[in-house]
Design an enzyme around this catalytic site. Sequence first.
Site, PDB file in Angstrom:
ATOM      1  N   HIS A  57       0.855  -1.189   0.000  1.00 21.46           N
ATOM      2  CA  HIS A  57       0.000   0.000   0.000  1.00 21.46           C
ATOM      3  C   HIS A  57       0.887   1.233   0.000  1.00 21.46           C
ATOM      4  CE1 HIS A  57      -3.775   2.177   0.702  1.00 21.46           C
ATOM      5  NE2 HIS A  57      -3.074   2.960   1.491  1.00 21.46           N
ATOM      6  N   GLY A 335     -10.420   8.624   2.825  1.00 18.27           N
ATOM      7  CA  GLY A 335      -9.216   8.675   2.008  1.00 18.27           C
ATOM      8  C   GLY A 335      -8.188   7.679   2.520  1.00 18.27           C
ATOM      9  N   GLU A 336      -6.920   7.982   2.265  1.00 17.50           N
ATOM     10  CA  GLU A 336      -5.797   7.155   2.730  1.00 17.50           C
ATOM     11  C   GLU A 336      -5.719   5.812   2.021  1.00 17.50           C
ATOM     12  OE1 GLU A 336      -6.046   6.737   7.000  1.00 17.50           O
ATOM     13  OE2 GLU A 336      -6.553   8.860   7.277  1.00 17.50           O
ATOM     14  N   GLY A 337      -6.674   5.503   1.144  1.00 13.06           N
ATOM     15  CA  GLY A 337      -6.729   4.185   0.529  1.00 13.06           C
ATOM     16  C   GLY A 337      -7.494   3.180   1.360  1.00 13.06           C
TER      17      GLY A 337
END
Length: 369
Positions: A57, A335-337
């Site tokens: 990630h 967000g942030e994935g």
Amino acid sequence: MRTFNIRKVDCSIEAAIKDKIDNLNKPKGSLGRLEELALQICLVQQTLEPSLSHPCHLLLGGDHGIEREHVSVSPREVTWQQMLNFCHGGGGVNMFCRQHGFKLRVVDVGVDYDFSGERLAASNNSEDNIVFLDRKIRRGTRNFLYEAAMTDAEFDRAIAVGSDLVDDCCREGCRVLSVGEMGIANTSPSSIWMHLLGGVPLKECIGAGAGLDTPGILHKYKVLQQSVERFRGIYGVDERSSLTNDPSYVIDALAFFGGYEMVAAIGAMLRAAEQGLVILIDGFIMTACALAAIQLYPAVQDYMVFTHCGDESGHRRMLDIIGARPLLSLGLRLGEGTGALCAFPLVDSAVRMMNEMNNFQSARITKYF
């Protein structure tokens, strides 16, 4: 910008993949979207025995000059504060990476902060599997209300940063990549990209971001509208023109409005497709990056799994433009994935279906269709 050799997936083994799926000991089609996912992943990896080894990630951070125009309810310093939080394992992204076994690379691409004096213990944190990387291009982009957010050279460097990060992942055996972002005000360039690349009226592309009220959204619209008018004036593009007919116009739009973390994400997506990785696409901002990547290299979409539809205004519309069906709709807008990471178990289940389920013949079950 460097060129990428991205090919559409080779469908010559599609019949064999479907035959294997249909002969697993289950009613035909009974695992629904998992069967579709399995087919896509097998085509990406060109095998009937897919793998999601060494998942990685990328958490890309950058600040935006347009934040100075008060288009976000969150102050600029939240970007660097959250980046430190991620490095010490305390963010939502950390929780999901730990849960699903992802290696987390926290990358400063353009944060308006000097991290050199910080004790980034997570850089050697084997338990949390976190690495902090300094790839800073500049301490935030310029204010695109008055000038282009980045130079052509900075754009090229951001693309290269994303591409190089993927190469690092591949050297570790990575077969599946997710990308997330941290950058206060980055819904503003995302909305403009949606408008310019997707042909959607600007007002329909703008939402509350991190929590703007109605007057705040109206102010944001006015600022972004003025910025788009300036861009059109500089590049001689009228409102009815489609930027997508010419890749150079697409690049101009990306560089004029984008964040370093967003352009790096595009570079990562393009290189990941070139390397044959499965790419998990997160929410509104990463979908805007995916839209841009697809405009530049349409074949990149074959490698993308769109994981969820969030609450940000326009996200569903942008997914429809791409023709993507997200796996989840959980109302996420962190967000942030995090949406990509939340959806990973479904992707994992599709792969396990291919590798672990018995077929009718081996199980000695009558095939009844």
